[in-house]
Design a protein around this motif. Structure first.
Motif: not given
Length: 415
Positions: A228-235, A278-295
Protein backbone atom coordinates in the motif's frame (compact mmCIF):
# COMPACT_ATOMS: atom_id res chain seq x y z
CA UNK A 1 24.01 12.91 -11.53
CA UNK A 2 25.48 10.69 -8.84
CA UNK A 3 26.97 7.25 -8.98
CA UNK A 4 26.17 4.47 -6.56
CA UNK A 5 27.31 0.94 -5.83
CA UNK A 6 24.08 0.04 -4.10
CA UNK A 7 23.83 -3.74 -4.04
CA UNK A 8 20.23 -4.81 -4.11
CA UNK A 9 19.46 -7.91 -2.06
CA UNK A 10 19.82 -10.95 -4.28
CA UNK A 11 16.74 -13.10 -4.72
CA UNK A 12 18.64 -15.96 -6.36
CA UNK A 13 19.06 -19.09 -4.23
CA UNK A 14 22.65 -20.27 -3.82
CA UNK A 15 22.07 -23.91 -2.84
CA UNK A 16 23.17 -26.75 -5.07
CA UNK A 17 20.56 -27.91 -7.59
CA UNK A 18 18.51 -31.04 -6.88
CA UNK A 19 19.79 -34.40 -8.06
CA UNK A 20 16.96 -34.91 -10.56
CA UNK A 21 17.36 -33.31 -14.02
CA UNK A 22 15.94 -29.78 -14.05
CA UNK A 23 16.10 -29.00 -17.77
CA UNK A 24 14.25 -30.95 -20.47
CA UNK A 25 16.73 -31.92 -23.16
CA UNK A 26 14.60 -30.21 -25.82
CA UNK A 27 15.19 -26.78 -24.34
CA UNK A 28 18.14 -24.56 -25.15
CA UNK A 29 20.66 -22.09 -23.82
CA UNK A 30 18.00 -19.93 -22.17
CA UNK A 31 17.06 -22.74 -19.80
CA UNK A 32 20.74 -23.32 -19.06
CA UNK A 33 21.13 -19.66 -18.11
CA UNK A 34 18.13 -19.91 -15.80
CA UNK A 35 19.83 -22.80 -13.99
CA UNK A 36 23.03 -20.78 -13.62
CA UNK A 37 21.05 -17.81 -12.27
CA UNK A 38 19.38 -20.00 -9.66
CA UNK A 39 22.52 -21.91 -8.62
CA UNK A 40 25.77 -19.98 -8.82
CA UNK A 41 29.11 -21.57 -9.54
CA UNK A 42 28.34 -24.91 -11.21
CA UNK A 43 30.95 -26.99 -12.99
CA UNK A 44 30.42 -28.57 -16.41
CA UNK A 45 30.09 -31.99 -14.78
CA UNK A 46 27.38 -30.70 -12.45
CA UNK A 47 25.56 -29.10 -15.36
CA UNK A 48 25.67 -32.35 -17.35
CA UNK A 49 24.33 -34.22 -14.32
CA UNK A 50 21.42 -31.88 -13.86
CA UNK A 51 20.47 -31.34 -17.51
CA UNK A 52 20.95 -34.79 -18.96
CA UNK A 53 22.71 -33.22 -21.97
CA UNK A 54 25.78 -34.61 -23.68
CA UNK A 55 29.11 -32.85 -23.15
CA UNK A 56 29.06 -31.54 -26.73
CA UNK A 57 25.51 -30.14 -26.41
CA UNK A 58 26.33 -28.49 -23.11
CA UNK A 59 29.57 -27.09 -24.52
CA UNK A 60 27.85 -25.56 -27.54
CA UNK A 61 25.22 -23.86 -25.38
CA UNK A 62 27.77 -22.59 -22.91
CA UNK A 63 29.81 -21.21 -25.81
CA UNK A 64 26.71 -19.34 -27.04
CA UNK A 65 26.06 -17.81 -23.62
CA UNK A 66 29.72 -16.94 -23.14
CA UNK A 67 29.90 -15.27 -26.56
CA UNK A 68 26.89 -13.14 -25.59
CA UNK A 69 28.62 -12.18 -22.33
CA UNK A 70 25.98 -13.84 -20.15
CA UNK A 71 28.20 -16.53 -18.58
CA UNK A 72 31.63 -16.19 -17.01
CA UNK A 73 34.10 -18.25 -14.97
CA UNK A 74 33.74 -17.80 -11.22
CA UNK A 75 36.64 -19.70 -9.72
CA UNK A 76 37.41 -23.40 -9.46
CA UNK A 77 35.89 -26.28 -7.60
CA UNK A 78 37.61 -28.63 -5.17
CA UNK A 79 40.17 -30.94 -6.74
CA UNK A 80 39.44 -34.66 -6.81
CA UNK A 81 42.93 -35.60 -7.84
CA UNK A 82 43.18 -33.92 -11.24
CA UNK A 83 42.94 -30.34 -12.40
CA UNK A 84 40.27 -28.42 -10.42
CA UNK A 85 37.10 -27.90 -12.44
CA UNK A 86 36.14 -24.36 -13.48
CA UNK A 87 32.93 -23.05 -12.00
CA UNK A 88 30.57 -21.10 -14.25
CA UNK A 89 28.16 -18.34 -13.26
CA UNK A 90 25.68 -15.88 -14.70
CA UNK A 91 27.36 -12.57 -15.60
CA UNK A 92 24.99 -9.71 -14.67
CA UNK A 93 27.32 -7.02 -16.01
CA UNK A 94 26.88 -8.01 -19.64
CA UNK A 95 23.89 -5.68 -20.12
CA UNK A 96 22.35 -2.67 -18.40
CA UNK A 97 18.78 -1.72 -17.47
CA UNK A 98 17.16 1.69 -17.16
CA UNK A 99 14.55 2.06 -14.41
CA UNK A 100 12.42 5.18 -13.95
CA UNK A 101 10.03 6.14 -11.15
CA UNK A 102 7.71 9.09 -11.82
CA UNK A 103 5.84 10.61 -8.91
CA UNK A 104 3.46 13.56 -8.89
CA UNK A 105 6.32 16.01 -8.34
CA UNK A 106 9.55 14.06 -8.88
CA UNK A 107 11.31 11.53 -11.10
CA UNK A 108 14.19 9.17 -10.42
CA UNK A 109 16.11 7.32 -13.12
CA UNK A 110 18.64 4.58 -12.36
CA UNK A 111 21.00 2.48 -14.43
CA UNK A 112 21.41 -1.09 -13.13
CA UNK A 113 23.01 -4.35 -14.21
CA UNK A 114 21.08 -7.59 -14.73
CA UNK A 115 21.21 -8.34 -11.00
CA UNK A 116 19.48 -5.06 -10.16
CA UNK A 117 22.66 -3.48 -8.77
CA UNK A 118 22.47 0.30 -9.22
CA UNK A 119 25.40 1.65 -11.25
CA UNK A 120 24.32 5.30 -11.36
CA UNK A 121 21.18 7.35 -10.85
CA UNK A 122 19.72 10.83 -10.86
CA UNK A 123 16.65 12.47 -9.29
CA UNK A 124 14.89 15.71 -10.18
CA UNK A 125 11.82 17.68 -9.26
CA UNK A 126 9.34 17.34 -12.12
CA UNK A 127 5.58 17.88 -12.24
CA UNK A 128 3.78 15.00 -13.91
CA UNK A 129 0.91 17.39 -14.66
CA UNK A 130 3.12 19.27 -17.14
CA UNK A 131 2.38 16.53 -19.66
CA UNK A 132 4.04 13.48 -21.20
CA UNK A 133 6.52 14.97 -23.65
CA UNK A 134 8.34 17.27 -21.18
CA UNK A 135 8.52 14.47 -18.59
CA UNK A 136 9.58 11.72 -20.99
CA UNK A 137 11.98 14.06 -22.78
CA UNK A 138 13.75 14.63 -19.47
CA UNK A 139 13.85 10.84 -18.95
CA UNK A 140 15.45 10.24 -22.36
CA UNK A 141 18.10 12.92 -21.78
CA UNK A 142 18.88 11.61 -18.29
CA UNK A 143 19.08 8.03 -19.56
CA UNK A 144 21.60 8.95 -22.25
CA UNK A 145 23.72 10.86 -19.76
CA UNK A 146 23.74 7.97 -17.27
CA UNK A 147 24.76 5.54 -20.00
CA UNK A 148 27.52 7.86 -21.20
CA UNK A 149 28.86 8.21 -17.66
CA UNK A 150 28.85 4.42 -17.20
CA UNK A 151 30.41 3.77 -20.60
CA UNK A 152 27.41 1.68 -21.68
CA UNK A 153 26.31 1.48 -25.31
CA UNK A 154 22.80 1.17 -26.71
CA UNK A 155 23.56 -2.43 -27.74
CA UNK A 156 24.02 -3.23 -24.03
CA UNK A 157 20.62 -1.81 -23.05
CA UNK A 158 18.35 -4.70 -22.10
CA UNK A 159 15.27 -2.52 -21.65
CA UNK A 160 13.59 0.34 -19.83
CA UNK A 161 11.09 0.03 -16.98
CA UNK A 162 8.87 3.02 -16.19
CA UNK A 163 6.51 3.54 -13.26
CA UNK A 164 3.72 6.13 -13.54
CA UNK A 165 1.42 7.44 -10.76
CA UNK A 166 -1.83 6.41 -12.46
CA UNK A 167 -3.65 3.51 -14.15
CA UNK A 168 -1.71 1.93 -17.04
CA UNK A 169 -2.76 -0.66 -19.61
CA UNK A 170 0.29 -2.82 -19.10
CA UNK A 171 0.19 -4.67 -22.42
CA UNK A 172 0.42 -1.42 -24.42
CA UNK A 173 2.18 0.90 -21.96
CA UNK A 174 -0.63 3.45 -22.31
CA UNK A 175 -2.01 5.45 -19.32
CA UNK A 176 -5.80 5.23 -19.05
CA UNK A 177 -7.60 8.27 -17.60
CA UNK A 178 -5.00 8.93 -14.86
CA UNK A 179 -6.58 11.38 -12.37
CA UNK A 180 -3.48 13.46 -11.57
CA UNK A 181 -1.83 13.28 -15.02
CA UNK A 182 -3.54 15.73 -17.42
CA UNK A 183 -2.54 15.16 -21.04
CA UNK A 184 -1.34 11.58 -20.46
CA UNK A 185 -4.59 9.72 -21.21
CA UNK A 186 -3.98 7.44 -24.20
CA UNK A 187 -0.40 8.65 -24.73
CA UNK A 188 1.80 5.86 -26.14
CA UNK A 189 4.52 6.07 -23.52
CA UNK A 190 6.25 2.79 -24.36
CA UNK A 191 6.54 3.39 -28.10
CA UNK A 192 7.54 7.08 -27.63
CA UNK A 193 10.47 6.15 -25.39
CA UNK A 194 11.43 3.07 -27.40
CA UNK A 195 11.74 5.13 -30.59
CA UNK A 196 14.28 7.37 -28.86
CA UNK A 197 16.30 4.84 -26.85
CA UNK A 198 16.03 1.77 -29.07
CA UNK A 199 15.19 -0.83 -26.43
CA UNK A 200 12.00 -2.52 -25.18
CA UNK A 201 9.98 -0.39 -22.77
CA UNK A 202 7.73 -1.74 -20.00
CA UNK A 203 5.30 0.72 -18.36
CA UNK A 204 3.29 0.02 -15.23
CA UNK A 205 1.54 1.76 -12.38
CA UNK A 206 4.13 2.87 -9.83
CA UNK A 207 2.47 0.97 -6.97
CA UNK A 208 2.65 -2.29 -8.92
CA UNK A 209 6.37 -1.72 -9.33
CA UNK A 210 6.74 -0.87 -5.65
CA UNK A 211 5.02 -4.16 -4.81
CA UNK A 212 7.37 -6.06 -7.13
CA UNK A 213 10.44 -4.29 -5.74
CA UNK A 214 9.51 -4.78 -2.08
CA UNK A 215 8.53 -8.41 -2.68
CA UNK A 216 11.72 -9.28 -4.60
CA UNK A 217 14.03 -7.54 -2.14
CA UNK A 218 12.45 -8.27 1.23
CA UNK A 219 9.77 -10.97 0.89
CA UNK A 220 10.70 -13.30 -2.01
CA UNK A 221 9.28 -16.36 -0.24
CA UNK A 222 5.86 -14.82 0.50
CA UNK A 223 3.04 -16.09 -1.72
CA UNK A 224 0.29 -13.58 -0.87
CA UNK A 225 1.40 -10.00 -0.45
CA UNK A 226 -0.08 -6.47 -0.61
CA UNK A 227 1.85 -3.22 -0.90
CA UNK A 228 0.00 0.00 0.00
CA UNK A 229 1.43 3.35 -1.06
CA UNK A 230 0.34 6.44 0.89
CA UNK A 231 1.69 9.69 -0.50
CA UNK A 232 0.12 12.40 -2.70
CA UNK A 233 -2.22 9.58 -3.74
CA UNK A 234 -3.13 6.14 -2.39
CA UNK A 235 -2.84 2.83 -4.23
CA UNK A 236 -2.07 -0.85 -3.75
CA UNK A 237 -0.09 -3.53 -5.53
CA UNK A 238 -1.46 -7.06 -5.18
CA UNK A 239 0.66 -10.22 -5.40
CA UNK A 240 -1.08 -13.60 -5.24
CA UNK A 241 0.70 -16.89 -5.73
CA UNK A 242 3.91 -14.81 -6.13
CA UNK A 243 2.45 -13.22 -9.28
CA UNK A 244 1.44 -9.59 -9.63
CA UNK A 245 -2.30 -9.22 -10.17
CA UNK A 246 -3.08 -6.34 -12.55
CA UNK A 247 -6.69 -7.18 -13.38
CA UNK A 248 -8.40 -7.18 -16.77
CA UNK A 249 -7.20 -3.74 -17.91
CA UNK A 250 -4.56 -2.84 -15.33
CA UNK A 251 -6.69 -1.10 -12.70
CA UNK A 252 -6.47 -3.73 -9.94
CA UNK A 253 -5.37 -2.29 -6.61
CA UNK A 254 -6.80 1.21 -7.10
CA UNK A 255 -7.42 1.50 -3.37
CA UNK A 256 -7.52 5.29 -3.35
CA UNK A 257 -10.76 5.41 -5.31
CA UNK A 258 -12.72 3.04 -3.11
CA UNK A 259 -15.33 4.93 -1.10
CA UNK A 260 -14.24 5.46 2.49
CA UNK A 261 -17.07 4.21 4.78
CA UNK A 262 -17.19 7.25 7.05
CA UNK A 263 -15.95 9.89 4.62
CA UNK A 264 -17.99 12.97 3.82
CA UNK A 265 -18.85 13.74 0.21
CA UNK A 266 -15.50 15.36 -0.52
CA UNK A 267 -14.89 15.78 -4.27
CA UNK A 268 -12.09 13.61 -5.61
CA UNK A 269 -9.88 14.35 -8.61
CA UNK A 270 -11.27 11.22 -10.28
CA UNK A 271 -14.71 12.88 -10.50
CA UNK A 272 -16.43 10.93 -7.71
CA UNK A 273 -16.94 11.99 -4.10
CA UNK A 274 -15.93 10.40 -0.81
CA UNK A 275 -12.97 8.46 -2.23
CA UNK A 276 -10.35 7.29 0.24
CA UNK A 277 -7.73 9.40 -1.55
CA UNK A 278 -9.89 12.52 -1.15
CA UNK A 279 -9.78 12.25 2.65
CA UNK A 280 -6.66 10.26 3.60
CA UNK A 281 -3.87 11.09 1.11
CA UNK A 282 -1.03 13.48 1.86
CA UNK A 283 -2.69 16.19 -0.21
CA UNK A 284 -6.06 15.68 1.51
CA UNK A 285 -4.50 15.91 4.97
CA UNK A 286 -2.61 19.04 3.92
CA UNK A 287 -5.87 20.62 2.70
CA UNK A 288 -7.39 19.96 6.13
CA UNK A 289 -4.40 21.43 7.98
CA UNK A 290 -3.98 24.45 5.66
CA UNK A 291 -7.57 25.40 4.80
CA UNK A 292 -6.71 28.78 3.31
CA UNK A 293 -4.18 27.53 0.75
CA UNK A 294 -4.89 26.13 -2.75
CA UNK A 295 -4.78 22.30 -2.82
CA UNK A 296 -2.34 22.30 -5.72
CA UNK A 297 0.22 24.26 -3.65
CA UNK A 298 0.35 21.92 -0.65
CA UNK A 299 0.87 18.22 -0.10
CA UNK A 300 2.72 15.51 1.77
CA UNK A 301 5.84 17.62 2.32
CA UNK A 302 3.95 20.22 4.35
CA UNK A 303 2.32 17.51 6.47
CA UNK A 304 5.68 15.90 7.19
CA UNK A 305 7.15 19.27 8.21
CA UNK A 306 4.38 19.69 10.79
CA UNK A 307 4.95 16.15 12.09
CA UNK A 308 8.66 16.87 12.51
CA UNK A 309 7.64 19.75 14.79
CA UNK A 310 5.38 17.39 16.78
CA UNK A 311 2.29 19.37 15.76
CA UNK A 312 -0.65 17.82 17.63
CA UNK A 313 -3.24 18.66 14.94
CA UNK A 314 -1.10 17.05 12.24
CA UNK A 315 -0.52 13.92 14.34
CA UNK A 316 -4.26 13.56 14.99
CA UNK A 317 -5.14 14.16 11.33
CA UNK A 318 -2.65 11.56 10.13
CA UNK A 319 -3.87 8.96 12.63
CA UNK A 320 -7.45 9.63 11.53
CA UNK A 321 -6.35 9.13 7.92
CA UNK A 322 -4.75 5.86 8.96
CA UNK A 323 -8.07 4.70 10.39
CA UNK A 324 -9.83 5.59 7.13
CA UNK A 325 -7.24 3.58 5.20
CA UNK A 326 -7.64 0.73 7.68
CA UNK A 327 -11.41 0.60 7.05
CA UNK A 328 -10.83 -0.02 3.35
CA UNK A 329 -7.81 -2.26 3.87
CA UNK A 330 -9.80 -4.52 6.22
CA UNK A 331 -12.00 -5.43 3.25
CA UNK A 332 -8.86 -6.28 1.25
CA UNK A 333 -7.68 -8.54 4.10
CA UNK A 334 -11.00 -10.38 4.24
CA UNK A 335 -11.18 -10.69 0.44
CA UNK A 336 -7.58 -11.63 -0.45
CA UNK A 337 -6.18 -13.01 2.83
CA UNK A 338 -2.57 -11.82 2.37
CA UNK A 339 0.10 -12.93 4.83
CA UNK A 340 2.06 -9.66 4.55
CA UNK A 341 0.86 -6.09 4.01
CA UNK A 342 3.58 -3.48 3.57
CA UNK A 343 2.73 0.21 3.88
CA UNK A 344 5.10 2.55 2.03
CA UNK A 345 5.17 5.89 0.28
CA UNK A 346 6.45 9.26 1.45
CA UNK A 347 3.70 9.88 4.04
CA UNK A 348 3.98 6.41 5.56
CA UNK A 349 7.77 6.77 5.83
CA UNK A 350 7.57 9.89 7.97
CA UNK A 351 4.39 9.31 9.98
CA UNK A 352 4.34 6.52 12.60
CA UNK A 353 0.84 7.64 13.62
CA UNK A 354 -0.43 6.64 10.16
CA UNK A 355 0.65 3.02 10.67
CA UNK A 356 -0.85 3.06 14.17
CA UNK A 357 -4.23 4.16 12.78
CA UNK A 358 -4.15 1.52 10.02
CA UNK A 359 -3.26 -1.31 12.40
CA UNK A 360 -5.92 -0.22 14.91
CA UNK A 361 -8.74 -0.69 12.41
CA UNK A 362 -7.45 -3.56 10.28
CA UNK A 363 -7.04 -5.90 13.23
CA UNK A 364 -10.37 -4.81 14.72
CA UNK A 365 -12.43 -5.07 11.51
CA UNK A 366 -10.91 -8.08 9.74
CA UNK A 367 -11.84 -11.66 10.45
CA UNK A 368 -9.66 -13.28 13.15
CA UNK A 369 -8.72 -16.14 10.81
CA UNK A 370 -7.50 -13.65 8.19
CA UNK A 371 -5.31 -11.75 10.69
CA UNK A 372 -4.02 -14.72 12.71
CA UNK A 373 -0.83 -14.86 10.64
CA UNK A 374 -0.89 -11.36 9.12
CA UNK A 375 2.15 -9.10 9.27
CA UNK A 376 1.25 -5.43 8.72
CA UNK A 377 4.55 -3.59 8.54
CA UNK A 378 6.27 -0.48 7.15
CA UNK A 379 8.35 -0.73 4.00
CA UNK A 380 11.89 -2.05 4.32
CA UNK A 381 12.96 -0.89 0.86
CA UNK A 382 11.48 2.59 1.19
CA UNK A 383 11.95 5.03 -1.68
CA UNK A 384 13.91 2.40 -3.64
CA UNK A 385 10.92 0.09 -4.10
CA UNK A 386 9.60 1.42 -7.43
CA UNK A 387 13.06 1.67 -9.02
CA UNK A 388 13.82 -1.88 -7.88
CA UNK A 389 10.50 -3.11 -9.26
CA UNK A 390 11.03 -1.38 -12.60
CA UNK A 391 14.44 -3.03 -12.93
CA UNK A 392 13.04 -6.44 -11.90
CA UNK A 393 10.34 -6.15 -14.58
CA UNK A 394 12.91 -5.62 -17.34
CA UNK A 395 15.34 -8.23 -16.03
CA UNK A 396 12.73 -10.97 -15.77
CA UNK A 397 11.49 -10.27 -19.29
CA UNK A 398 15.00 -10.06 -20.77
CA UNK A 399 16.17 -13.30 -19.11
CA UNK A 400 13.12 -15.43 -19.90
CA UNK A 401 14.55 -18.58 -21.53
CA UNK A 402 12.71 -17.98 -24.82
CA UNK A 403 13.90 -14.36 -24.86
CA UNK A 404 17.50 -15.46 -24.28
CA UNK A 405 17.28 -18.02 -27.10
CA UNK A 406 15.82 -15.41 -29.44
CA UNK A 407 18.57 -12.92 -28.58
CA UNK A 408 21.30 -15.51 -29.17
CA UNK A 409 19.78 -16.24 -32.58
CA UNK A 410 19.79 -12.52 -33.39
CA UNK A 411 23.46 -12.31 -32.40
CA UNK A 412 24.26 -15.36 -34.52
CA UNK A 413 25.69 -17.34 -31.59
CA UNK A 414 22.80 -19.73 -30.91
CA UNK A 415 23.49 -23.43 -30.49
Amino acid sequence: MRREADRRPSTRPTSRPPSAPTIPTARGAGELLRLLREHEGLTRSELIEHTGWSRSTLGARLDSLTAAGLVQSSGVGASTGGRPATRLSFHPGAYVVLAADFGATHVTVALTDLAGTVIAETTSELHIADGPEPALGWLVDAARQLMDEAGATTTQLAGIGIGLPGPVEHTTGVPIKPPIMPGWDGFKVASWVEERLGAPVYVDNDVNLMALGEHASAYPGVDHFVFVKVATGIGAGLISGRRLHRGAVGSAGDLGHVRAPHAPDVPCECGNTGCLEAVASGRAIAAELFPGRPREDIGTREVLELLERNDARATAAVRRAGRDIGEVLATVVNLLNPSVIVVGGSLAAGAPSLMAGIREVVFARSLPLATSHLDLVPSRVGSRAAITGAAVTVIEEFLQPDSVDARLATLGVTA
